[in-house]
Every structure is written in C-alpha cells, then in structure tokens.
Motif scaffolding. Structure first.
Motif, PDB file in Angstrom:
ATOM      1  N   GLN A   1      23.807  60.162  82.667  1.00  0.00           N
ATOM      2  CA  GLN A   1      25.075  59.948  81.989  1.00  0.00           C
ATOM      3  C   GLN A   1      24.814  59.207  80.678  1.00  0.00           C
ATOM      4  O   GLN A   1      23.954  58.330  80.616  1.00  0.00           O
ATOM      5  CB  GLN A   1      26.034  59.154  82.874  1.00  0.00           C
TER       6      GLN A   1
ATOM      7  N   LYS B   1      30.635  64.688  86.707  1.00  0.00           N
ATOM      8  CA  LYS B   1      29.666  63.608  86.977  1.00  0.00           C
ATOM      9  C   LYS B   1      28.563  64.023  87.935  1.00  0.00           C
ATOM     10  O   LYS B   1      27.408  63.687  87.735  1.00  0.00           O
ATOM     11  CB  LYS B   1      30.368  62.357  87.510  1.00  0.00           C
ATOM     12  N   VAL B   2      28.902  64.744  88.981  1.00  0.00           N
ATOM     13  CA  VAL B   2      27.905  65.119  89.984  1.00  0.00           C
ATOM     14  C   VAL B   2      26.890  66.131  89.458  1.00  0.00           C
ATOM     15  O   VAL B   2      25.830  66.315  90.053  1.00  0.00           O
ATOM     16  CB  VAL B   2      28.557  65.664  91.280  1.00  0.00           C
TER      17      VAL B   2
ATOM     18  N   ARG C   1      39.317  59.022  80.280  1.00  0.00           N
ATOM     19  CA  ARG C   1      38.116  58.929  81.095  1.00  0.00           C
ATOM     20  C   ARG C   1      37.057  59.910  80.573  1.00  0.00           C
ATOM     21  O   ARG C   1      36.318  60.506  81.337  1.00  0.00           O
ATOM     22  CB  ARG C   1      38.444  59.231  82.559  1.00  0.00           C
TER      23      ARG C   1
ATOM     24  N   SER D   1      40.936  66.162  86.601  1.00  0.00           N
ATOM     25  CA  SER D   1      39.786  66.034  87.489  1.00  0.00           C
ATOM     26  C   SER D   1      38.447  66.334  86.804  1.00  0.00           C
ATOM     27  O   SER D   1      37.445  66.523  87.480  1.00  0.00           O
ATOM     28  CB  SER D   1      39.954  66.955  88.704  1.00  0.00           C
ATOM     29  N   THR D   2      38.439  66.364  85.481  1.00  0.00           N
ATOM     30  CA  THR D   2      37.184  66.676  84.791  1.00  0.00           C
ATOM     31  C   THR D   2      36.068  65.685  85.123  1.00  0.00           C
ATOM     32  O   THR D   2      34.951  66.115  85.438  1.00  0.00           O
ATOM     33  CB  THR D   2      37.418  66.769  83.271  1.00  0.00           C
ATOM     34  N   PRO D   3      36.298  64.372  85.077  1.00  0.00           N
ATOM     35  CA  PRO D   3      35.191  63.456  85.400  1.00  0.00           C
ATOM     36  C   PRO D   3      34.629  63.672  86.801  1.00  0.00           C
ATOM     37  O   PRO D   3      33.410  63.677  86.993  1.00  0.00           O
ATOM     38  CB  PRO D   3      35.813  62.060  85.255  1.00  0.00           C
ATOM     39  N   GLU D   4      35.497  63.898  87.780  1.00  0.00           N
ATOM     40  CA  GLU D   4      35.043  64.112  89.153  1.00  0.00           C
ATOM     41  C   GLU D   4      34.245  65.419  89.264  1.00  0.00           C
ATOM     42  O   GLU D   4      33.277  65.506  90.027  1.00  0.00           O
ATOM     43  CB  GLU D   4      36.241  64.146  90.116  1.00  0.00           C
ATOM     44  N   ALA D   5      34.635  66.414  88.489  1.00  0.00           N
ATOM     45  CA  ALA D   5      33.939  67.696  88.525  1.00  0.00           C
ATOM     46  C   ALA D   5      32.574  67.627  87.859  1.00  0.00           C
ATOM     47  O   ALA D   5      31.611  68.229  88.340  1.00  0.00           O
ATOM     48  CB  ALA D   5      34.796  68.767  87.844  1.00  0.00           C
TER      49      ALA D   5
ATOM     50  N   ARG E   1      33.433  72.988  87.848  1.00  0.00           N
ATOM     51  CA  ARG E   1      32.006  72.918  88.201  1.00  0.00           C
ATOM     52  C   ARG E   1      31.332  74.279  88.101  1.00  0.00           C
ATOM     53  O   ARG E   1      30.196  74.374  87.643  1.00  0.00           O
ATOM     54  CB  ARG E   1      31.828  72.377  89.611  1.00  0.00           C
TER      55      ARG E   1
ATOM     56  N   VAL F   1      38.583  71.099  90.368  1.00  0.00           N
ATOM     57  CA  VAL F   1      37.209  70.594  90.422  1.00  0.00           C
ATOM     58  C   VAL F   1      36.199  71.723  90.575  1.00  0.00           C
ATOM     59  O   VAL F   1      35.185  71.766  89.873  1.00  0.00           O
ATOM     60  CB  VAL F   1      37.055  69.563  91.568  1.00  0.00           C
TER      61      VAL F   1
ATOM     62  N   THR G   1      40.857  64.684  81.444  1.00  0.00           N
ATOM     63  CA  THR G   1      40.166  63.388  81.490  1.00  0.00           C
ATOM     64  C   THR G   1      41.115  62.208  81.676  1.00  0.00           C
ATOM     65  O   THR G   1      40.666  61.064  81.662  1.00  0.00           O
ATOM     66  CB  THR G   1      39.334  63.149  80.214  1.00  0.00           C
TER      67      THR G   1
END
Length: 177
Positions: A98, A92-93, A122, A86-90, A58, A54, A79
């Motif tokens: 979006q 999205k923030v 994802r 962990s790409t979406p978790e990294a 980021r 992550v 994804t």
C-alpha cells in the motif's frame, strides 16, 4: 538508460468508474481522468464502468493486474462512507504494497478545496504485480485534484527525486527511488 537520464515515457493506463448509476454518457469523472492522462501523453488501454460491488470491482482490477499491458489503474468512485461504497474493501486485499502517503497527501490537497469534508474520502493507492493502482473519489473535482496535485508528476519518469513510473516500466523497477 541510466536512472539519472530517464525521462517521460507514456504509460499504459486503465480507468475504472465504480458506480451503480453512471453510464458512459454521465461519467464525468472517468472522462476527466481519460482527458488528463491523454493530455499528459499517456495511453488509455481501456475504460470501464462497474457496479459498486466488491466482487465485480475485484474481478475487473484483478484482470488488469494480470494483464502485462496495463501499468497503471485509476479508479473513481466508491471511496466514501455512504451507501454501497466498497472500493477500499475490494482493492486492499489485492495490493502487494500500500502507498500509505497517497491518501494523506490527497486529503491535504483536497482540504484546501473542500475543507473538513475531505475526511470522508477513503482514497488509497498501492502496487500489485508491478501495476500501480490509485483509487480516487467519484467527484470530477476530486479526480482533477488528484491528477494535478499528485498523479501527473508521479506517473512521469522524469519527475525527481522519485516517481511511480519507474516502478512499472520494465527494467526500471530497481531504480524506482
């Protein structure tokens, strides 16, 4: 130039492969994205590979978001639901907005190729600091599906009625559609 007469303008694109195992020699998905974007007339700014972590993801994406020379970021990998994906978790923030329909459209196109397995993707997209980011699955086929079915048109300022190119080209954002 008016919005009605705007045409293709090469975008400056960075490609990030997210993988714990791929190297430049084995990164077919990243290579496919580079091939596609260059064949379409865009400019590759930089290509990197980072571990599926992550904070490393980021850090690299944040650096590109802050770089005014990068208009588009394409990521491949991380994804899914397995292992360290962990790409979406990294990502999205980091997004200001979006692009909700991207994942839906990608999965619709992918369903025609791989059936219900596409539900495990994802993939996502969004805008951050006037940079558009598309997070794609790690398979070469999925990258080509996304490029041919969505990205090629959406990164072309001449595609009507609207496209993302007009949101990242300075002076065009207010005409994005």
């Amino acid at each position: 130039m008016s919005a009605a007469t705007q045409g293709f303008e090469p975008l400056h694109i960075a490609v990030l492969t997210i993988s714990d195992t791929r190297t430049e020699e084995t990164d077919r998905s990243g290579a496919a994205l580079v091939e596609c974007l260059q064949a379409a007339g865009h400019t590759l700014v930089e290509k990197r590979i980072v571990a599926d972590d992550v904070y490393r993801i980021r850090a690299q994406i944040s650096a590109w978001i802050a770089d005014s020379g990068v208009q588009v970021i394409l990521t491949t990998g991380g994804t899914g639901f397995t292992g360290r994906d962990s790409t979406p978790e990294a990502v999205k923030v980091l997004l200001d907005k979006q692009i909700e329909g991207f994942g839906e459209l990608f999965r619709h196109l992918s369903f025609q190729e791989i059936g219900s397995s596409t539900i495990q993707s994802r993939c996502l997209a969004g805008l951050a600091n006037h940079t558009v980011i598309f997070c794609l699955p790690g398979s070469t086929g999925a990258c080509r599906t996304a490029w041919n079915g969505i990205l090629k048109e959406q990164l072309d300022g001449s595609h009507k009625p609207c496209n993302f190119a007009n949101l990242v080209i300075p002076g065009r954002g207010q005409h994005g559609g």
